[in-house]
Design a protein around this motif. Structure first.
Motif, PDB file in Angstrom:
ATOM      1  N   GLU A   1       0.833  -1.213   0.000  1.00  0.00           N
ATOM      2  CA  GLU A   1       0.000   0.000   0.000  1.00  0.00           C
ATOM      3  C   GLU A   1       0.863   1.256   0.000  1.00  0.00           C
ATOM      4  O   GLU A   1       0.597   2.214  -0.742  1.00  0.00           O
ATOM      5  CB  GLU A   1      -0.935   0.004   1.211  1.00  0.00           C
ATOM      6  N   ARG A   2       1.919   1.265   0.845  1.00  0.00           N
ATOM      7  CA  ARG A   2       2.796   2.437   0.885  1.00  0.00           C
ATOM      8  C   ARG A   2       3.546   2.604  -0.440  1.00  0.00           C
ATOM      9  O   ARG A   2       3.712   3.732  -0.927  1.00  0.00           O
ATOM     10  CB  ARG A   2       3.819   2.286   2.026  1.00  0.00           C
ATOM     11  N   LEU A   3       3.986   1.507  -1.024  1.00  0.00           N
ATOM     12  CA  LEU A   3       4.694   1.600  -2.299  1.00  0.00           C
ATOM     13  C   LEU A   3       3.767   2.119  -3.385  1.00  0.00           C
ATOM     14  O   LEU A   3       4.158   2.970  -4.191  1.00  0.00           O
ATOM     15  CB  LEU A   3       5.246   0.226  -2.695  1.00  0.00           C
ATOM     16  N   SER A   4       2.547   1.640  -3.408  1.00  0.00           N
ATOM     17  CA  SER A   4       1.576   2.114  -4.398  1.00  0.00           C
ATOM     18  C   SER A   4       1.358   3.617  -4.274  1.00  0.00           C
ATOM     19  O   SER A   4       1.316   4.338  -5.276  1.00  0.00           O
ATOM     20  CB  SER A   4       0.247   1.366  -4.217  1.00  0.00           C
ATOM     21  N   GLU A   5       1.275   4.104  -3.032  1.00  0.00           N
ATOM     22  CA  GLU A   5       1.100   5.546  -2.810  1.00  0.00           C
ATOM     23  C   GLU A   5       2.304   6.333  -3.331  1.00  0.00           C
ATOM     24  O   GLU A   5       2.142   7.386  -3.958  1.00  0.00           O
ATOM     25  CB  GLU A   5       0.898   5.817  -1.325  1.00  0.00           C
ATOM     26  N   GLU A   6       3.493   5.816  -3.080  1.00  0.00           N
ATOM     27  CA  GLU A   6       4.701   6.533  -3.500  1.00  0.00           C
ATOM     28  C   GLU A   6       4.869   6.528  -5.020  1.00  0.00           C
ATOM     29  O   GLU A   6       5.339   7.512  -5.606  1.00  0.00           O
ATOM     30  CB  GLU A   6       5.921   5.921  -2.807  1.00  0.00           C
ATOM     31  N   LEU A   7       4.481   5.445  -5.660  1.00  0.00           N
ATOM     32  CA  LEU A   7       4.572   5.393  -7.116  1.00  0.00           C
ATOM     33  C   LEU A   7       3.561   6.317  -7.785  1.00  0.00           C
ATOM     34  O   LEU A   7       3.741   6.699  -8.949  1.00  0.00           O
ATOM     35  CB  LEU A   7       4.350   3.951  -7.611  1.00  0.00           C
ATOM     36  N   CYS A   8       2.517   6.684  -7.047  1.00  0.00           N
ATOM     37  CA  CYS A   8       1.480   7.564  -7.587  1.00  0.00           C
ATOM     38  C   CYS A   8       1.804   9.056  -7.424  1.00  0.00           C
ATOM     39  O   CYS A   8       1.085   9.903  -7.968  1.00  0.00           O
ATOM     40  CB  CYS A   8       0.141   7.278  -6.908  1.00  0.00           C
ATOM     41  N   LYS A   9       2.843   9.374  -6.682  1.00  0.00           N
ATOM     42  CA  LYS A   9       3.149  10.780  -6.446  1.00  0.00           C
ATOM     43  C   LYS A   9       3.473  11.487  -7.764  1.00  0.00           C
ATOM     44  O   LYS A   9       4.177  10.930  -8.621  1.00  0.00           O
ATOM     45  CB  LYS A   9       4.315  10.911  -5.478  1.00  0.00           C
ATOM     46  N   PRO A  10       3.001  12.714  -7.944  1.00  0.00           N
ATOM     47  CA  PRO A  10       3.185  13.421  -9.217  1.00  0.00           C
ATOM     48  C   PRO A  10       4.645  13.559  -9.646  1.00  0.00           C
ATOM     49  O   PRO A  10       4.949  13.507 -10.833  1.00  0.00           O
ATOM     50  CB  PRO A  10       2.554  14.794  -8.945  1.00  0.00           C
ATOM     51  N   GLY A  11       5.551  13.724  -8.689  1.00  0.00           N
ATOM     52  CA  GLY A  11       6.945  13.941  -9.057  1.00  0.00           C
ATOM     53  C   GLY A  11       7.769  12.674  -9.160  1.00  0.00           C
ATOM     54  O   GLY A  11       8.993  12.748  -9.354  1.00  0.00           O
ATOM     55  N   TYR A  12       7.140  11.515  -9.049  1.00  0.00           N
ATOM     56  CA  TYR A  12       7.912  10.276  -9.060  1.00  0.00           C
ATOM     57  C   TYR A  12       8.534  10.019 -10.430  1.00  0.00           C
ATOM     58  O   TYR A  12       7.857  10.082 -11.458  1.00  0.00           O
ATOM     59  CB  TYR A  12       7.039   9.089  -8.670  1.00  0.00           C
ATOM     60  N   VAL A  13       9.836   9.730 -10.442  1.00  0.00           N
ATOM     61  CA  VAL A  13      10.564   9.397 -11.666  1.00  0.00           C
ATOM     62  C   VAL A  13      10.944   7.928 -11.610  1.00  0.00           C
ATOM     63  O   VAL A  13      11.590   7.477 -10.658  1.00  0.00           O
ATOM     64  CB  VAL A  13      11.833  10.261 -11.814  1.00  0.00           C
ATOM     65  N   CYS A  14      10.563   7.165 -12.600  1.00  0.00           N
ATOM     66  CA  CYS A  14      10.784   5.722 -12.605  1.00  0.00           C
ATOM     67  C   CYS A  14      12.243   5.381 -12.878  1.00  0.00           C
ATOM     68  O   CYS A  14      12.808   5.749 -13.909  1.00  0.00           O
ATOM     69  CB  CYS A  14       9.886   5.072 -13.661  1.00  0.00           C
ATOM     70  N   ARG A  15      12.853   4.670 -11.948  1.00  0.00           N
ATOM     71  CA  ARG A  15      14.157   4.042 -12.118  1.00  0.00           C
ATOM     72  C   ARG A  15      14.108   2.716 -11.371  1.00  0.00           C
ATOM     73  O   ARG A  15      13.275   2.535 -10.492  1.00  0.00           O
ATOM     74  CB  ARG A  15      15.291   4.929 -11.574  1.00  0.00           C
ATOM     75  N   PRO A  16      15.007   1.770 -11.666  1.00  0.00           N
ATOM     76  CA  PRO A  16      14.931   0.451 -11.025  1.00  0.00           C
ATOM     77  C   PRO A  16      14.964   0.521  -9.503  1.00  0.00           C
ATOM     78  O   PRO A  16      15.751   1.257  -8.909  1.00  0.00           O
ATOM     79  CB  PRO A  16      16.161  -0.276 -11.576  1.00  0.00           C
ATOM     80  N   ILE A  17      14.081  -0.250  -8.879  1.00  0.00           N
ATOM     81  CA  ILE A  17      14.075  -0.429  -7.430  1.00  0.00           C
ATOM     82  C   ILE A  17      14.891  -1.669  -7.112  1.00  0.00           C
ATOM     83  O   ILE A  17      14.743  -2.700  -7.760  1.00  0.00           O
ATOM     84  CB  ILE A  17      12.641  -0.611  -6.898  1.00  0.00           C
ATOM     85  N   ASN A  18      15.767  -1.580  -6.130  1.00  0.00           N
ATOM     86  CA  ASN A  18      16.545  -2.732  -5.713  1.00  0.00           C
ATOM     87  C   ASN A  18      15.895  -3.389  -4.505  1.00  0.00           C
ATOM     88  O   ASN A  18      15.704  -2.750  -3.471  1.00  0.00           O
ATOM     89  CB  ASN A  18      17.981  -2.333  -5.374  1.00  0.00           C
ATOM     90  N   LEU A  19      15.541  -4.658  -4.643  1.00  0.00           N
ATOM     91  CA  LEU A  19      15.018  -5.424  -3.514  1.00  0.00           C
ATOM     92  C   LEU A  19      16.182  -6.137  -2.842  1.00  0.00           C
ATOM     93  O   LEU A  19      16.990  -6.786  -3.513  1.00  0.00           O
ATOM     94  CB  LEU A  19      13.985  -6.440  -3.998  1.00  0.00           C
ATOM     95  N   SER A  20      16.265  -6.019  -1.541  1.00  0.00           N
ATOM     96  CA  SER A  20      17.347  -6.590  -0.724  1.00  0.00           C
ATOM     97  C   SER A  20      18.553  -5.674  -0.672  1.00  0.00           C
ATOM     98  O   SER A  20      19.692  -6.147  -0.642  1.00  0.00           O
ATOM     99  CB  SER A  20      17.786  -7.973  -1.237  1.00  0.00           C
ATOM    100  N   GLY A  21      18.350  -4.386  -0.633  1.00  0.00           N
ATOM    101  CA  GLY A  21      19.474  -3.473  -0.473  1.00  0.00           C
ATOM    102  C   GLY A  21      20.122  -3.597   0.895  1.00  0.00           C
ATOM    103  O   GLY A  21      21.290  -3.253   1.074  1.00  0.00           O
ATOM    104  N   ASN A  22      19.370  -4.104   1.871  1.00  0.00           N
ATOM    105  CA  ASN A  22      19.899  -4.237   3.221  1.00  0.00           C
ATOM    106  C   ASN A  22      19.856  -5.699   3.687  1.00  0.00           C
ATOM    107  O   ASN A  22      20.892  -6.289   3.945  1.00  0.00           O
ATOM    108  CB  ASN A  22      19.119  -3.341   4.191  1.00  0.00           C
ATOM    109  N   THR A  23      18.668  -6.267   3.791  1.00  0.00           N
ATOM    110  CA  THR A  23      18.539  -7.677   4.177  1.00  0.00           C
ATOM    111  C   THR A  23      17.854  -8.447   3.054  1.00  0.00           C
ATOM    112  O   THR A  23      17.216  -7.865   2.190  1.00  0.00           O
ATOM    113  CB  THR A  23      17.730  -7.815   5.476  1.00  0.00           C
ATOM    114  N   ASP A  24      17.979  -9.765   3.076  1.00  0.00           N
ATOM    115  CA  ASP A  24      17.513 -10.604   1.968  1.00  0.00           C
ATOM    116  C   ASP A  24      15.988 -10.675   1.938  1.00  0.00           C
ATOM    117  O   ASP A  24      15.350 -11.096   2.899  1.00  0.00           O
ATOM    118  CB  ASP A  24      18.102 -12.007   2.101  1.00  0.00           C
TER     119      ASP A  24
END
Length: 358
Positions: A114-137
């Motif tokens: 839900e939080r990710l969906s909200e952030e992707l909807c923000k008017p100023g959001y610029v699409c670039r690759p999201i890294n999954l597991s930047g900290n923990t697996d």
């Protein structure tokens, strides 16, 4: 009457041998033999999980050492228990120890989709690759129950948003249907961390991760599904697994890895004493040599956090590792780790998925 249990005890299935002091805590405590009988330290520890309602999803960074500027971590702490994990110190922010607490007292983040969906909807959001597991697996054992990573991938596929994943787990094969669909649209790259081909070393270094052969199988199966696969040869530990560098690259290339990268062992904050104690516990005859070589690569210290140095180190030994990696990867035709080639042009925010009048 028995004496107090020793502070440093190897526990079955766990990487850390003790809980170092939380550097943010105002007080410390130490066991003292007061003459009263005390139970011996348990040989195994159960995993505890608590939920945390997410206020945001994406974490942002400006590090020149990283090929991505945003990441997402479904879990805090990691049951894989890798003794060298650079993420261990982050557990101190939640009043927990970076030692055994990091791998036994986990935090599952809820509401992330839900939080990710909200952030992707923000008017100023610029699409670039999201890294999954930047900290923990993101595919640690807890994911089999919570399925948060799969839900995130489902959202990203629906939004046509590119993603990169890094894991040591064979659980990623559960989501091969989503990854294959994303690969068809140039939306995903998967990086499998490969540390050693020695199963016995893996058992103590990375207790609850997939075996070396299982990770190579993951590479083969994802590659067969058309998913671009890379090998992350990390960490290279001088005097312990660095002699495997060429063999690791050979095995990864035969398993279908197209790209490769390497990183030198990092020992920030509490990781240094944890790793040194692990060395003395499992490889006492090598401990002095390994720590000496590490310090030679870090300007005489256990760690150097400077950008441009923390991933590679410096000095003769570090330069030799870089030369060996470059020579071997060139021979095998393996490119460098890159997020280039992923399609950011097809992204459409979640609110645009359906027709408002349907």
């Amino acid at each position: 009457m028995t004496s107090s249990p020793p502070k440093d005890v190897a526990r079955k299935g766990r990487g850390a041998t003790f809980d170092p002091h939380n550097r943010f805590a105002p007080t410390t405590s130490e066991p003292v033999d007061d003459g009263w009988w005390q139970d011996a330290a348990p040989t195994s520890l159960a995993t505890e999980v608590r939920d945390e309602a997410s206020k945001s999803a994406l974490s942002w960074n400006r590090s020149p050492d990283l090929p991505f500027d945003r990441s997402l971590n479904p879990y805090r702490g990691c049951e894989h228990g890798c003794i060298y994990c650079y993420a261990r110190p982050s557990h101190a922010y939640w009043d927990l120890s970076p030692g055994l607490d990091f791998e036994t007292r986990l935090i599952a983040r809820t509401g992330l989709v839900e939080r990710l969906s909200e952030e992707l909807c923000k008017p100023g959001y610029v699409c670039r690759p999201i890294n999954l597991s930047g900290n923990t697996d993101c595919y640690q054992p807890l994911e089999a129950e919570r399925r948060t990573t799969r839900a995130i991938l489902e959202l990203l596929l629906a939004c046509r948003h590119p993603v990169t994943l890094v894991t040591k787990s064979a659980l990623i094969l559960r989501d091969r249907d989503l990854l294959a669909a994303m690969a068809e649209r140039r939306l995903v790259r998967a990086f499998i961390s490969l540390t050693s081909l020695d199963a016995e070393l893996k058992r103590t270094l990375e207790p609850r991760t997939a075996s070396p052969q299982a990770r190579l199988r993951v590479m083969r199966e994802l590659s067969a599904d058309g998913v671009p696969v890379g090998a992350l040869i990390s960490p290279l530990i001088p005097g312990l697994n660095d002699h495997e560098l060429e063999r690791l690259l050979d095995a990864a290339q035969r398993a279908g890895a197209q790209t490769a990268a390497w990183m030198l062992l990092r020992l920030p904050h509490e990781v240094a004493p944890l790793f040194e104690d692990w060395l003395k516990t499992y490889y006492p005859e090598r401990a002095g040599k390994v720590m000496s070589l590490i310090r030679q690569c870090r300007g005489g210290k256990d760690y150097d956090a400077r950008f441009g140095h923390r991933m590679r180190g410096e000095g003769v030994f570090a330069e030799l590792l870089e030369q060996r990696f470059q020579k071997a990867s060139k021979r095998l035709g393996m490119g460098q780790r890159s997020e280039m080639g992923l399609d950011v042009s097809a992204f459409r925010p979640p609110h645009a998925q359906g027709d408002l009048f349907q």
